[in-house]
Design a protein around this motif. Structure first.
Motif, mmCIF file in Angstrom:
data_model
loop_
_atom_site.group_PDB
_atom_site.id
_atom_site.type_symbol
_atom_site.label_atom_id
_atom_site.label_comp_id
_atom_site.label_asym_id
_atom_site.label_seq_id
_atom_site.Cartn_x
_atom_site.Cartn_y
_atom_site.Cartn_z
ATOM 1 N N TYR A 171 0.495 -1.368 -0.262
ATOM 2 C CA TYR A 171 0.028 -0.300 -0.171
ATOM 3 C C TYR A 171 0.732 1.126 -0.059
ATOM 4 N N GLY A 172 0.950 1.317 -0.819
ATOM 5 C CA GLY A 172 1.705 2.685 -0.951
ATOM 6 C C GLY A 172 1.220 4.170 -0.654
ATOM 7 N N MET A 173 1.536 4.874 0.400
ATOM 8 C CA MET A 173 0.880 6.540 0.676
ATOM 9 C C MET A 173 1.652 7.529 0.384
ATOM 10 N N TRP A 174 1.934 8.210 -0.936
ATOM 11 C CA TRP A 174 2.885 8.722 -1.728
ATOM 12 C C TRP A 174 1.730 10.528 -1.375
ATOM 13 N N ARG A 175 0.013 10.104 -1.498
ATOM 14 C CA ARG A 175 -1.458 10.818 -1.435
ATOM 15 C C ARG A 175 -1.609 11.204 -0.128
ATOM 16 N N VAL A 176 -1.288 10.278 0.812
ATOM 17 C CA VAL A 176 -2.165 10.513 1.756
ATOM 18 C C VAL A 176 -2.173 11.969 2.246
ATOM 19 N N GLY A 177 -1.163 12.759 2.492
ATOM 20 C CA GLY A 177 -1.100 13.555 2.915
ATOM 21 C C GLY A 177 -1.675 15.012 1.763
ATOM 22 N N ASP A 178 -2.371 14.504 1.089
ATOM 23 C CA ASP A 178 -3.481 15.132 -0.483
ATOM 24 C C ASP A 178 -5.053 15.163 0.056
ATOM 25 N N ASP A 179 -5.008 13.454 0.920
ATOM 26 C CA ASP A 179 -6.485 13.657 1.288
ATOM 27 C C ASP A 179 -7.046 14.594 2.369
ATOM 28 N N LYS A 180 -8.776 14.828 2.037
ATOM 29 C CA LYS A 180 -9.562 16.191 2.177
ATOM 30 C C LYS A 180 -9.278 15.487 3.727
ATOM 31 N N ASP A 181 -9.338 13.655 4.290
ATOM 32 C CA ASP A 181 -9.753 13.776 5.730
ATOM 33 C C ASP A 181 -8.219 12.940 6.172
ATOM 34 N N THR A 182 -7.267 14.021 7.028
ATOM 35 C CA THR A 182 -5.868 12.992 7.567
ATOM 36 C C THR A 182 -5.851 12.631 8.835
ATOM 37 N N SER A 183 -6.825 12.861 9.469
ATOM 38 C CA SER A 183 -7.433 12.445 10.414
ATOM 39 C C SER A 183 -6.498 11.035 10.744
ATOM 40 N N ALA A 184 -5.899 10.705 12.111
ATOM 41 C CA ALA A 184 -5.245 9.476 12.371
ATOM 42 C C ALA A 184 -6.778 8.826 12.168
ATOM 43 N N ARG A 185 -8.077 8.985 12.820
ATOM 44 C CA ARG A 185 -8.807 7.258 12.196
ATOM 45 C C ARG A 185 -8.875 7.099 10.871
ATOM 46 N N HIS A 186 -8.842 8.079 10.285
ATOM 47 C CA HIS A 186 -9.577 8.021 8.925
ATOM 48 C C HIS A 186 -8.168 6.722 8.302
ATOM 49 N N VAL A 187 -6.348 7.542 8.913
ATOM 50 C CA VAL A 187 -5.684 6.889 8.428
ATOM 51 C C VAL A 187 -5.664 5.158 9.226
ATOM 52 N N GLN A 188 -6.274 5.003 10.231
ATOM 53 C CA GLN A 188 -6.694 3.909 10.591
ATOM 54 C C GLN A 188 -7.428 3.293 9.886
ATOM 55 N N ALA A 189 -8.156 3.721 9.280
ATOM 56 C CA ALA A 189 -9.183 3.167 8.408
ATOM 57 C C ALA A 189 -8.447 2.637 7.163
#
Length: 296
Positions: A17-35
């Protein structure tokens, strides 16, 4: 989900799973990343790909917030990250020009920042992100060896290196470079014929493939390749993305596609690629349309 041995003590899920766009998401909350992580784990996808530069040097901290919130997740995943690119952004905003830095000082500082940002005491695999024309192989190799010896980094490799770049760095190291992460997809096939893939296969080394969907172009372009992908997808009850990834999985080089999306529904279907069956002729049918002509 199949697994690939990286070292005798470390294995990765076949799909990463590549996270190169994880910081671009509208929701960068810990809970959403955990999901997102939980959706991967539910499919047996345990390996996460990061880089210090992703999100303008923010993506690692987005992951770290989730790991701080739920520390038990750390032992369920393997973390890959990269260093060596300095761009005028984030903590390197003062840089006058984008450049590469593979000095020991920079590598060590990057690792310390990555450990802090990702809330972890170890990096499972550290990659030098790009070949550096100013690299002092003795200094870079010694720095990587020392990080492995320290336990802060479990294994080391490279990304986007050509065989000669790889050989140069390896010649100055005690530790074994365990992989090269290169661009591979039906939209980028040159590694199959320019020696990059053969070099890694000769060394029985797993290959990590970035942008396995051609940056999304394989999902949007029309033409003969798209038609064949759509036909196979319909026959096997998957989407065309699964077909594109399955094409890489079918190759004997032990390719680990690195797939990134912020859409939870798409994350939940990443593993569909592992159930697509492609025989040799179908593989070459896709390859033929990818290169635009039949093989010689």
């Amino acid at each position: 989900m199949d697994r690939i041995e990286i070292t005798p003590e470390l294995s990765f899920s076949r799909i990463v799973y590549g996270m190169w766009r994880v910081g671009d998401d509208k929701d960068t909350s810990a809970r959403h990343v955990q999901a997102k992580i939980e959706a991967c784990l539910a499919q047996g996808i345990t390996t996460i790909d990061q880089a210090d530069i992703y999100g303008g040097y923010t993506a690692e901290a987005v992951l770290g917030a989730a790991l701080r919130e739920t520390p038990s997740l750390r032992d369920k995943v393997e973390i890959v990250t990269k260093c060596g690119i300095v761009a005028p952004a984030g903590r390197h905003a003062a840089a006058r020009v984008k450049h590469y830095d593979t000095t020991a000082e920079h590598i060590n500082a990057s690792v310390e920042a990555s450990l802090r940002d990702m809330a972890t005491d170890r990096i499972d695999l550290l990659l030098i992100h790009r070949p550096d024309p100013m690299m002092d192989a003795d200094e870079t190799g010694a720095a990587l060896d020392a990080l492995v010896e320290s336990g802060k980094v479990r294994s080391v490799g490279v990304s986007n290196f050509r065989p000669w770049d790889f050989s140069l760095l390896q010649s100055r190291m005690e530790s074994v470079l365990v992989t090269n992460q290169i661009e591979l997809s039906l939209a980028a096939t040159s590694a199959f014929t320019n020696g990059d893939l053969a070099y890694l296969q000769e060394r029985d080394m797993p290959v990590m493939a970035w942008s396995p969907l051609g940056g999304g172009s394989l999902m949007t372009k029309s033409g003969p390749l798209a038609d064949v992908m759509a036909r196979i997808a319909a026959e096997q009850g998957v989407d065309v993305a699964a077909v594109a990834v399955a094409w890489l999985l079918a190759h004997p080089a032990k390719i680990l596609p690195v797939l990134g999306t912020n859409n939870l529904q798409r994350i939940a279907s990443i593993s569909d690629a592992s159930r697509v069956v492609l025989d040799r002729q179908t593989w070459f049918e896709l390859y033929t349309h990818a290169i635009g002509h039949e093989v010689p």
